[in-house]
Scaffold this active site. Structure first.
Site, PDB file in Angstrom:
ATOM      1  N   ARG A   1       0.614  -1.357  -0.090  1.00 50.99           N
ATOM      2  CA  ARG A   1      -0.133   0.133  -0.109  1.00 50.99           C
ATOM      3  C   ARG A   1       0.917   1.267  -0.098  1.00 50.99           C
ATOM      4  O   ARG A   1       1.585   1.629   0.963  1.00 50.99           O
ATOM      5  CB  ARG A   1      -0.858  -0.056   1.102  1.00 50.99           C
ATOM      6  CG  ARG A   1      -1.551   1.186   1.544  1.00 50.99           C
ATOM      7  CD  ARG A   1      -2.682   1.153   2.465  1.00 50.99           C
ATOM      8  NE  ARG A   1      -2.305   0.576   3.898  1.00 50.99           N
ATOM      9  CZ  ARG A   1      -1.888   1.266   4.836  1.00 50.99           C
ATOM     10  NH1 ARG A   1      -1.623   2.692   4.497  1.00 50.99           N
ATOM     11  NH2 ARG A   1      -1.582   0.595   6.079  1.00 50.99           N
TER      12      ARG A   1
ATOM     13  N   HIS B   1      -4.052   4.109   4.669  1.00 48.28           N
ATOM     14  CA  HIS B   1      -4.949   3.159   4.726  1.00 48.28           C
ATOM     15  C   HIS B   1      -6.305   3.821   4.125  1.00 48.28           C
ATOM     16  O   HIS B   1      -6.920   3.340   3.226  1.00 48.28           O
ATOM     17  CB  HIS B   1      -5.186   2.658   6.004  1.00 48.28           C
ATOM     18  CG  HIS B   1      -6.066   1.664   6.317  1.00 48.28           C
ATOM     19  ND1 HIS B   1      -7.531   2.039   6.755  1.00 48.28           N
ATOM     20  CD2 HIS B   1      -6.200   0.381   5.869  1.00 48.28           C
ATOM     21  CE1 HIS B   1      -8.151   1.101   6.782  1.00 48.28           C
ATOM     22  NE2 HIS B   1      -7.556  -0.080   6.447  1.00 48.28           N
TER      23      HIS B   1
ATOM     24  N   TYR C   1       3.714   5.469  11.333  1.00 51.23           N
ATOM     25  CA  TYR C   1       3.913   4.151  11.799  1.00 51.23           C
ATOM     26  C   TYR C   1       4.986   3.402  10.749  1.00 51.23           C
ATOM     27  O   TYR C   1       5.245   2.322  11.032  1.00 51.23           O
ATOM     28  CB  TYR C   1       2.666   3.281  12.023  1.00 51.23           C
ATOM     29  CG  TYR C   1       1.862   3.270  10.797  1.00 51.23           C
ATOM     30  CD1 TYR C   1       2.106   2.525   9.741  1.00 51.23           C
ATOM     31  CD2 TYR C   1       0.698   4.194  10.936  1.00 51.23           C
ATOM     32  CE1 TYR C   1       0.969   2.508   8.684  1.00 51.23           C
ATOM     33  CE2 TYR C   1      -0.371   4.325   9.805  1.00 51.23           C
ATOM     34  CZ  TYR C   1       0.186   3.372   8.596  1.00 51.23           C
ATOM     35  OH  TYR C   1      -0.921   3.544   7.586  1.00 51.23           O
TER      36      TYR C   1
END
Length: 407
Positions: A299, A303, A312
């Site tokens: 990805r 998200h 993160y």
């Protein structure tokens, strides 16, 4: 081919920006870098995990005795079509992200970086197959002939889906994580009982693979030998949790515990994704039961647009995957094989911009929904409580008009 005719076409039987936002602080980047350095792909031994690959990241064709037969019929025209599909679906996705950032959509789940997995698998399906997506399968929707603007109504809040699932055998997007796998399995069981020569494919992500619904679907699919393909796009991150916090073995190996095969494919290789999905769908149609396909991809963006991936994960990880970009990979192969010239790429760029313009215009022209539609179809025969709530809402709406008139 016009943009409109592209969106409406039926699936073939044969065949944005890359950078994330930089971290807000040096400390955040450093922490994310340390977490990335400590990560190791499940099952990997000193490098990339083993997977089915027909095109290397540099765009070189490699042979595979098992899966080459499943793309033996692919012509240069088909390859150009796969490239076009990926470019246009990425352009649509980028436009949707921009629309959300400008307040035109409430939310958007980008597919950036996952184009090959979606286009390859989507083009492997037949018209009579049935597809159960989650909420990120914009490329698969493109392959199934769903007008891309119809995907945006739900994210704008003007409808509950935007298309008729039976028109394209493409179910509405499912927001509840993993539940569509059970729906797909049940549908596949029905297909088997009807004796139909078709298959079902269910899409989900690595995060959803930890949901109980998905594991129940695996079990039912195996026990009833359902003609269903479980297609997992392992994009490495379940929102902010990396895969190694979810599983101790490679994801595709989970299928062994349920008694059906699993295979890991290079999800950034559109040709391999096409071949493996064709193989899995053929198994299903021949009565050999389910298959788990793990498309190992990444990805590239957030998200969803409510997420900040710099909190993160480190930039170095994203940059490493940029070198495996699925679109650049196929372009390199097309150019090296002389299957496409500059005129083709230039024409596609014009078509891409036309698609972006049309998407923006259509979204901004979408009418507001009927405020009272929420009370419809709650109960088959109506309900007194719903009638009461409708009346209360009507009085609430009327209060704005009264206020405007000074009452």
């Amino acid at each position: 081919m016009t943009v409109e005719s592209t969106a409406a076409r039926k699936p073939r039987r044969s065949a944005g920006t890359k950078s994330a936002a930089s971290a807000s602080t040096t400390g955040t980047t450093s922490a994310a870098s340390k977490r990335t350095a400590a990560r190791k792909s499940p099952g990997a031994t000193g490098g990339e995990p083993e997977l089915v690959q027909l095109l290397t990241p540099e765009g070189k064709r490699v042979k595979d005795a098992t899966y080459d037969p499943y793309v033996a019929d692919i012509t240069p025209e088909d390859l150009r079509g796969l490239y076009r599909d990926m470019v246009l679906s990425r352009r649509f996705d980028a436009e949707a992200t921009s629309l959300q950032r400008q307040g035109e959509l409430g939310l958007w789940a980008s597919m950036l970086g996952q184009e090959a997995a979606q286009i390859g698998s989507g083009r492997a399906t037949r018209d009579d197959d049935y597809v159960f997506p989650t909420y990120r399968e914009h490329g698969v929707a493109w392959c199934r002939g769903v007008d891309p603007t119809n995907l945006l109504g739900m994210f704008r809040g003007v409808n509950n889906g935007g298309w008729d699932p039976n028109s394209n055998n493409f179910h509405l997007y499912t927001i509840v994580i993993g539940s569509q796998t059970l729906h797909a399995t049940g549908y596949a069981m029905g297909v088997a009982k009807d004796g139909a020569d078709s298959a079902v494919i269910a899409y989900f992500g690595d995060g959803a693979s930890s949901q109980g619904d998905v594991l129940e679907a695996f079990n039912f699919g195996a026990v009833y030998n359902a003609p269903v393909v479980f297609f997992c796009q392992n994009n490495q991150w379940a929102i902010s949790e990396p895969t190694e916090r979810q599983m101790r073995v490679p994801l595709y190996q989970r299928a062994q515990g349920f008694g059906f095969p699993g295979v890991r494919v290079d999800g950034n290789d559109v040709l391999a994704s096409l071949a493996v999905t064709r193989w899995a769908l053929e198994r299903a149609r021949q009565g050999e039961g389910p298959t788990l396909v793990e498309a190992y991809t990444y990805r590239m963006g957030a998200h969803t647009t409510s997420d900040d991936p710099t909190k993160y994960r480190a930039d170095e990880e994203r940059q490493a995957w940029e070198a495996k970009d699925p679109i650049l990979r196929l372009r390199a192969y097309l150019e090296a094989s002389k299957y496409a010239d500059e005129a083709f790429f230039a024409e596609l760029e014009v078509e891409s911009e036309a698609l972006g313009k049309r998407v923006r215009e259509v979204v901004r022209a979408m009418p507001d929904p009927d405020h009272f539609a929420i009370f419809e179809n709650v109960y088959a025969d109506g309900h007194a409580l719903v009638d009461e709530e409708r009346a209360q809402f009507a009085a609430y709406q009327a209060s704005f008009a009264d206020a405007a008139e000074g009452k």
